[in-house]
Enzyme design. Structure first.
Site, PDB file in Angstrom:
ATOM      1  N   CYS B  86       2.684  -0.230   4.508  1.00  0.00           N
ATOM      2  CA  CYS B  86       3.074  -0.878   5.756  1.00  0.00           C
ATOM      3  C   CYS B  86       4.596  -1.000   5.843  1.00  0.00           C
ATOM      4  O   CYS B  86       5.289  -0.005   5.939  1.00  0.00           O
ATOM      5  CB  CYS B  86       2.350  -2.232   5.873  1.00  0.00           C
ATOM      6  N   HIS B 196      -3.580  -0.992   4.461  1.00  0.00           N
ATOM      7  CA  HIS B 196      -3.361  -1.873   3.314  1.00  0.00           C
ATOM      8  C   HIS B 196      -4.479  -1.755   2.279  1.00  0.00           C
ATOM      9  O   HIS B 196      -5.438  -2.539   2.337  1.00  0.00           O
ATOM     10  CB  HIS B 196      -3.329  -3.329   3.799  1.00  0.00           C
ATOM     11  N   GLU B 198      -4.450  -2.794  -0.673  1.00  0.00           N
ATOM     12  CA  GLU B 198      -4.494  -4.034  -1.475  1.00  0.00           C
ATOM     13  C   GLU B 198      -5.316  -5.120  -0.794  1.00  0.00           C
ATOM     14  O   GLU B 198      -5.687  -6.105  -1.416  1.00  0.00           O
ATOM     15  CB  GLU B 198      -3.068  -4.514  -1.789  1.00  0.00           C
TER      16      GLU B 198
END
Lengths: 80, 231
Positions: B86, B196, B198
């Site tokens: 990002c 994302h 994560e």
């Protein structure tokens, strides 16, 4: 000396903000608006009277930081 | 294997990245402040999402000159694994470590939702645990994720197999050229992506498809350093 810097989106890059503003203008009845492009305006005060030096330095600032030359163009004016 | 998670003023996905490394592969991980001048202790560097320096001027424009970024460039040249997520992707493009730029979403809105992605290249250190063409679900959350590059750069990306992730089908959420969601550098050791991974490491989060990015990196590192590493 003062530099005024204009950073604009390259013609071949979409400017969704400009397109949205154009739409709003049409809604307001400004039907003659054919295109809107939005850019940035910067005022930079420089501690120098040497025009040639200022020119070189501001150009470097534009290339390094003010504009991302992948998607933006820049131009500037010097006064004082 | 040792991971660094860079932290800039305004980073806000740093904790998620740190926890993802801990929870998915249990490797050592440190937060590294943007003023750091040495990254030699780390094998992988995560550049997290957020709004570094308030996204002033442009996303990543100011972060690219943080002192830690000189070290990131050295690490990239040394072949270490660097993943920008990002805002991290935006920083890596601004720093010139990845080609192209991320501009305003074509719909002007900040888009925060799950996305279907296609793994466009599973031959990278970041994607070796996926199958080629596999469809995975990873969330996005950005207002400026519209990947742009000129035709020459796009041709080069394709020729070198640098497109790593694409938004699947007709789901392009931001106007990115060729539905690009993530790319690598030529050498393949630097990857940037808007989604994302994560945030997708547990079913409780809605998806665990991001897990395999972390296991991929560990796998690649082990192969590079001989398979005799335990842990």
């Amino acid at each position: 000396m003062k530099a005024t810097v204009y950073v604009t989106i390259k013609q071949n890059v979409l400017d969704p903000q400009g397109t949205a503003v154009q739409g709003a203008l049409h809604t307001l009845g400004f039907s003659e608006v054919e295109k809107v492009r939005i850019g940035k305006y910067l005022e930079v005060e420089l501690d120098t009277n040497d025009r040639a030096e200022a020119e070189t330095r501001v150009k470097a600032m534009c290339e390094k930081l003010f504009a991302n030359t992948v998607v933006e163009d820049y131009r500037f004016e010097l006064e004082g | 294997m040792k991971f660094a998670v860079l932290v800039f003023p305004g980073s806000n996905c740093d904790i998620d990245c740190y926890k993802a490394v801990e929870d998915t592969i249990g490797q050592e991980v440190d937060y590294v402040w943007h003023t750091a001048t040495d990254l030699s202790a780390y094998d992988a560097i995560l550049v997290p999402g957020g709004f570094s320096y308030g996204d002033y001027l442009r996303c990543g424009a100011i972060a690219q000159f943080a002192s830690v970024m000189n070290e990131v460039k050295k690490a990239a040249e040394a072949g270490k694994y660097i993943l920008g997520i990002c805002n991290g992707f935006q920083i890596l493009t601004e720093a010139g470590l990845l080609p192209g730029a991320l501009i305003r979403n074509n719909g002007l809105k900040f888009v925060c939702q799950q996305e279907r992605l296609e793994v466009a290249n599973n031959k990278t250190a970041f994607t070796n645990q996926y199958s080629q063409g596999e469809l995975i679900t990873i969330p996005i959350a950005h207002g400026e994720g519209n990947y742009f590059c000129d035709d020459a750069t796009l041709a080069e990306l394709k020729a070198n197999n640098q497109i790593v992730f694409r938004y699947a089908g007709d789901t392009n959420p931001n106007g990115s050229v060729e539905n690009i969601a993530g790319i690598s550098n030529k050498a393949g050791n630097v990857v940037g992506m808007m989604p994302h991974p994560e945030r997708a490491v547990d079913q409780l989060l809605g998806s665990e498809d991001g897990k395999r990015m972390f296991t991929s990196i560990l796998n690649a590192w082990r192969e590079q350093h001989g398979a005799a590493v335990n842990g």
